[in-house]
Design an enzyme around this catalytic site. Sequence first.
Site, PDB file in Angstrom:
ATOM      1  N   LYS A  53     -36.831 -29.435  -0.306  1.00  0.00           N
ATOM      2  CA  LYS A  53     -36.739 -30.387   0.809  1.00  0.00           C
ATOM      3  C   LYS A  53     -36.865 -29.641   2.136  1.00  0.00           C
ATOM      4  O   LYS A  53     -36.714 -28.421   2.182  1.00  0.00           O
ATOM      5  CB  LYS A  53     -35.400 -31.125   0.734  1.00  0.00           C
ATOM      6  CG  LYS A  53     -34.183 -30.218   0.874  1.00  0.00           C
ATOM      7  CD  LYS A  53     -32.890 -30.926   0.519  1.00  0.00           C
ATOM      8  CE  LYS A  53     -31.699 -29.968   0.613  1.00  0.00           C
ATOM      9  NZ  LYS A  53     -30.489 -30.528   0.001  1.00  0.00           N
ATOM     10  N   ARG A 151     -19.738 -38.857  -0.495  1.00  0.00           N
ATOM     11  CA  ARG A 151     -20.739 -39.058   0.547  1.00  0.00           C
ATOM     12  C   ARG A 151     -21.712 -40.153   0.140  1.00  0.00           C
ATOM     13  O   ARG A 151     -22.044 -41.031   0.902  1.00  0.00           O
ATOM     14  CB  ARG A 151     -21.481 -37.731   0.762  1.00  0.00           C
ATOM     15  CG  ARG A 151     -22.493 -37.710   1.861  1.00  0.00           C
ATOM     16  CD  ARG A 151     -23.109 -36.339   2.018  1.00  0.00           C
ATOM     17  NE  ARG A 151     -23.870 -35.921   0.829  1.00  0.00           N
ATOM     18  CZ  ARG A 151     -24.637 -34.840   0.780  1.00  0.00           C
ATOM     19  NH1 ARG A 151     -24.730 -34.050   1.840  1.00  0.00           N
ATOM     20  NH2 ARG A 151     -25.297 -34.523  -0.314  1.00  0.00           N
ATOM     21  N   TYR A 281     -31.904 -16.292  33.104  1.00  0.00           N
ATOM     22  CA  TYR A 281     -31.264 -17.542  33.538  1.00  0.00           C
ATOM     23  C   TYR A 281     -29.772 -17.344  33.786  1.00  0.00           C
ATOM     24  O   TYR A 281     -29.067 -16.732  32.973  1.00  0.00           O
ATOM     25  CB  TYR A 281     -31.407 -18.617  32.460  1.00  0.00           C
ATOM     26  CG  TYR A 281     -32.743 -19.318  32.422  1.00  0.00           C
ATOM     27  CD1 TYR A 281     -33.212 -20.034  33.519  1.00  0.00           C
ATOM     28  CD2 TYR A 281     -33.513 -19.293  31.263  1.00  0.00           C
ATOM     29  CE1 TYR A 281     -34.431 -20.696  33.470  1.00  0.00           C
ATOM     30  CE2 TYR A 281     -34.733 -19.952  31.199  1.00  0.00           C
ATOM     31  CZ  TYR A 281     -35.186 -20.652  32.307  1.00  0.00           C
ATOM     32  OH  TYR A 281     -36.379 -21.309  32.247  1.00  0.00           O
ATOM     33  N   MET A 329     -36.562 -20.595  26.050  1.00  0.00           N
ATOM     34  CA  MET A 329     -37.312 -21.365  25.046  1.00  0.00           C
ATOM     35  C   MET A 329     -38.345 -20.499  24.333  1.00  0.00           C
ATOM     36  O   MET A 329     -38.532 -20.610  23.126  1.00  0.00           O
ATOM     37  CB  MET A 329     -37.986 -22.575  25.709  1.00  0.00           C
ATOM     38  CG  MET A 329     -38.502 -23.576  24.703  1.00  0.00           C
ATOM     39  SD  MET A 329     -39.335 -24.983  25.430  1.00  0.00           S
ATOM     40  CE  MET A 329     -38.018 -25.844  26.243  1.00  0.00           C
TER      41      MET A 329
END
Length: 392
Positions: A53, A151, A281, A329
């Site tokens: 998955k 769940r 930053y 980023m």
Amino acid sequence: MPQPIIWPITVDNPIPPPGRPTWLEIDLAAIAHNFRCAKKGAAVACRLFPVIKANAYGLGSIPIAKTLTRAGADGFCVALVEEAAALRQAGIHLPIVLLSGCTPGLEQAIIALDLQPVLFDRESAYRLNQARGRDAPPMAVHLKVDTGMGRMGVPLDTLPALFDELNKLPNIQIIGIISHLACADDLTSTETAQQLDRLHPFMTQLEHQGISLHYSLANSAGILGHKSTHLNWLRPGIMLYGASPFFPHTQWSQEGLRPVVRWLTHIISIREVAANTPLGYGHDFVTQRPSRIALLPVGYADGFSRQLQNRAQILTHTQSAPVIGRISMDLTMIDVTDIQAATVGSSVTLLGQEGSWFIGIEAMAAWMNTIPYEVLCRFGARLPRCYLPDYL
Ligand SMILES: *Cc1c(COP(=O)(O)O)cnc(C)c1O
């Protein structure tokens, strides 16, 4: 779903893919080895359905499914119909179990892709039964039972009656019972044994009725740590990708696994800066001494999490260097003041082995305050995935 960028690469000749030099190197032979570990540890006559998955935990479901097919997988588990569709399109014909069931609207896709959905309520069984119709052979489905995870799944006390009811539907056939272990990563917990005990009476009863089904409880932690949970089919996930399910108590090597991923990049700039120079930053980092600061073309959009600030180390020229300042980023700074050989173009290892050093998925997970699963799943879609062949 983003397609992995597949780039031929070998250990002896690591040519990076074109463009920004940051990539994942995924060792398919190591995945095959880890699969054999699962198989070797399995109780006799167990079928193995690797869980691929989320794009095989971020590493690329198609090349990995092809390797695991050759290595002897009996089928696969995925979470989403889209994930299964990508596998079918790539020519994977083994059975595919759809772990997330059949929500309304998915019936036709599940039928068209020939998936085995894991159903967790009565209603979806009726919907599928209707959608399947009588013209085709009954569709194989599994029933999810809640033995303690709390769940998802049919409550245990309603299971016998519901099984009898759904078993009469003409166009679906319940071929298996699945449950999920809640605490198998904790080898001291008694919950795993209790989950098994809760399922046993139902299994015995069906046996008496002459009904034989597939039963599955075990994920990687069940496979490696709780042999009694193996029943007759297994769902290995994280162990195939080279991380211990018992994090933080053990790491891959103690489980006999091989690491699968290396994350590599190059230095794209080096600057000499004076002491007391604020960098990045928020000016979060201020140099304490005259420093050489190298820039890496990798950032949180690639999965190099901001949590790694002030914690992570990288490897270059077979030495370790700290990540400094805020991770942005697309860019990350490292301090290479003590590594004179570091220069523009130097290779940098973010994950994996370099010389006698090794940065594992487990170490990165600890730096990020998370688990190895999330480190893998966070690899950005834009990161090229390069595959070392499996030679199977
Ligand atoms: C993800 C998943 C697995 C695999 O778990 P690992 O801990 O990665 O081995 C097995 N079963 C189900 C239902 C899952 O969702």
